[in-house]
Design an enzyme around this catalytic site. Structure first.
Site, short mmCIF file in Angstrom:
data_model
loop_
_atom_site.label_atom_id
_atom_site.label_comp_id
_atom_site.label_asym_id
_atom_site.label_seq_id
_atom_site.Cartn_x
_atom_site.Cartn_y
_atom_site.Cartn_z
N GLY A 56 -5.10 5.84 0.15
CA GLY A 56 -6.45 5.90 0.67
C GLY A 56 -7.41 5.06 -0.14
CE1 TYR A 63 -3.14 3.07 0.78
CE2 TYR A 63 -1.65 3.49 2.62
CZ TYR A 63 -2.68 3.90 1.78
OH TYR A 63 -3.22 5.15 1.94
#
Length: 520
Positions: free
Chosen positions: A72, A65
């Site tokens: 987000g 990520y």
């Protein structure tokens, strides 16, 4: 407090890496202390393992990520290999939308130190070169200029911390040598090259709680000092009002043994000279603003150890996402950027501090009012004779203190209950920790203003009482404080503007310069 920080800031380097950082050290760094990154092999190896793991996973096409994905709600967007290196810079730039006033240079130093402390845990995957540049920025006084507004406290202090990341890559503005300068110009003068952020470094710098935590460090120290000052001012008021010292007898507080409350009571008792202070008080029971002062101040005094533990735990935590565990060889996605603990601490602190403002406002109201002040002049005016009718002493100061108190009390609504859903409902429960911490600073300033008014008014009241009574024997603590005030403040005989005296007194409070009791 300021002298202690000054001594600490001039002492040996504060080292990042081998040991937890303390609130006092953060505030010393804010005041100018020099810092270093530990040379301990264990520390360096831990940092390197975290960075190496990230490189290994990238070579193996692992999905991470914020490294190989968008941010987000955009975490489902895969970043092409050829754009991975550019992603951190884009993160710093699109978050460059802070507004409002700017944190000052000392606060900027504290924020930089708090972020550095977290990254030195070795769970963020950043390079040692980045950490060393942050150390250089602190030691050379190249401090990012950070707007106060724009953080919801999860995913951490993204927007304000983007200003640290931007400074590292040579963008936006910094404080340098007393001026606000373009970062690129300062770098040119120093011969520094802007950093090129590695994958995850933009996220590691920004996705954390450093702003709220740094502000909390300042708020904690100011609240600690206020609790001690408020105890001494209560004793000063009690002497001026001919109060009853028996309200603070240690035996009384053995019956309700909150340790902070008992300490506050004992300080007041000792400042009054024990039961010898006023063996024949005019009232069996003083009004609550005197009699219950230890119970009001004691709430803050008893909360301080918890607040310190909470703030320092956050300060010494890896609070970004994902966590890079170089020892176990794992990437862990979580929510450590959430600032709920700091939000709760600051919401609690501002409540306890505002109660000090309310207490001192009531004490001041009694001092100026002839219905309650046991024979002191109206409004504490020292004017006598024919000119007495046109002089009004501390009348307007009491009005001002009431206004400051009202504003402080108004600010006590918990910020943490105002969570908002943001960022396409990905950040759908947020802490508001940074707003809470900023609120706490505002409440502290307002309460310090009330304290400055009470300090001058109670000094004037005690001086007038001594004239009435032919001199009173003062304990060392009270004599020390009143001598300090007397050296800097002239008794108010003829009305004069008191703004500058109040501002000077306020500065002394914020610098920790007035004599107060010390924790045992």
């Amino acid at each position: 407090m300021e002298s202690q920080l000054s001594q600490l800031s001039q002492s040996a380097l504060i080292e990042f890496g081998p040991a937890p950082l303390t609130i006092k050290q953060v505030n010393a760094i804010a005041a100018g202390a020099r810092v270093s990154l530990s040379d301990c092999p264990e520390v360096r190896q831990r940092l390197q393992r975290s960075a190496d793991l990230l490189d290994t996973l990238l070579q193996q096409d692992g999905e991470i990520y914020g490294v190989t994905t968008g941010y987000g709600d955009s975490c489902t967007v895969t970043i092409p290999d050829e754009l991975v290196q550019e992603l951190p810079l884009h993160l710093t730039r699109f978050h460059g939308c802070g507004m409002g006033r700017h944190f000052d240079e000392t606060q900027g130093r504290a924020i930089l130190a708090a972020r550095l402390a977290s990254l030195c845990i070795g769970r963020s995957g950043v390079s040692i070169a980045l950490l060393e540049r942050m150390v250089e920025m602190l030691n050379h006084g190249v401090i990012p200029r950070i707007p106060e507004e724009g953080s919801v406290g999860a995913s951490g202090d993204l927007t304000p911390l983007s200003y640290i990341a931007a400074a590292l890559v040579g963008e936006r503005e910094v404080y340098y040598q007393g001026q606000i300068r373009e970062t690129q110009d300062v770098y040119a003068e120093l011969g520094w090259q802007p950093l090129v952020l590695r994958p995850k470094e933009g996220l590691a710098l920004m996705n954390g709680t450093a702003v709220m935590t740094a502000v909390a460090c300042e708020a904690y120290s100011r609240a600690d000092y206020l609790a001690r000052l408020c105890a001494r001012l209560t004793a000063l008021c009690s002497l001026a009002l001919k109060g009853n010292p028996y309200h603070f007898d240690p035996v009384l507080f053995e019956a309700k043994p909150h340790p902070g409350q008992a300490q506050i009571a004992d300080w007041i008792y000792q400042d009054l000279g024990g039961n010898d202070g006023n063996p024949n008080p005019p009232r069996l029971q003083d009004r609550y603003s005197l009699r219950c002062a230890p119970h009001v101040i004691g709430v803050l005094a008893d909360a301080l150890p918890f607040l310190r533990q909470t703030i320092e735990t956050e300060l010494n935590s890896a609070n970004d996402n994902p966590i890079i565990d170089g020892d176990a060889g794992r990437i862990l996605h979580g929510g450590h950027f959430y600032g709920g603990h700091i939000a709760f601490a600051m919401d609690s602190l501002k409540n306890a501090v505002a109660n000090l403002a309310d207490l001192m406002d009531r004490q001041l109201a009694h001092l100026v009012d002839t219905k309650f002040n046991n024979g002191l002049p109206r409004n504490l005016s020292a004017s006598t004779g024919e000119r007495a009718p046109i002089n009004h002493g501390f009348k307007a100061v009491q009005i001002g203190a009431s206004a400051w108190t009202a504003e402080a009390l108004k600010q006590t609504m918990p910020a943490s209950v105002f969570s908002r859903s943001t960022e396409c409902h990905n950040q759908d429960k947020v802490s508001m920790g940074t707003i809470s911490a900023r609120d706490a600073l505002r409440v502290l300033t307002l309460t310090e203003q009330v304290a400055s008014a009470l300090l001058l008014a109670s000094y004037q009241a005690l001086t007038l009482r001594q004239r009435q009574e032919g001199g009173l024997a003062l304990t060392a603590g009270i004599a020390g404080l009143t001598d300090q005030v007397a050296s800097e403040f002239d008794l108010v005989i003829e009305d004069r503007p008191l703004e500058q005296s109040l501002r000077h007194t306020l500065m002394g409070i914020q610098q920790g310069r007035w004599e107060v009791p010390q924790w045992q």
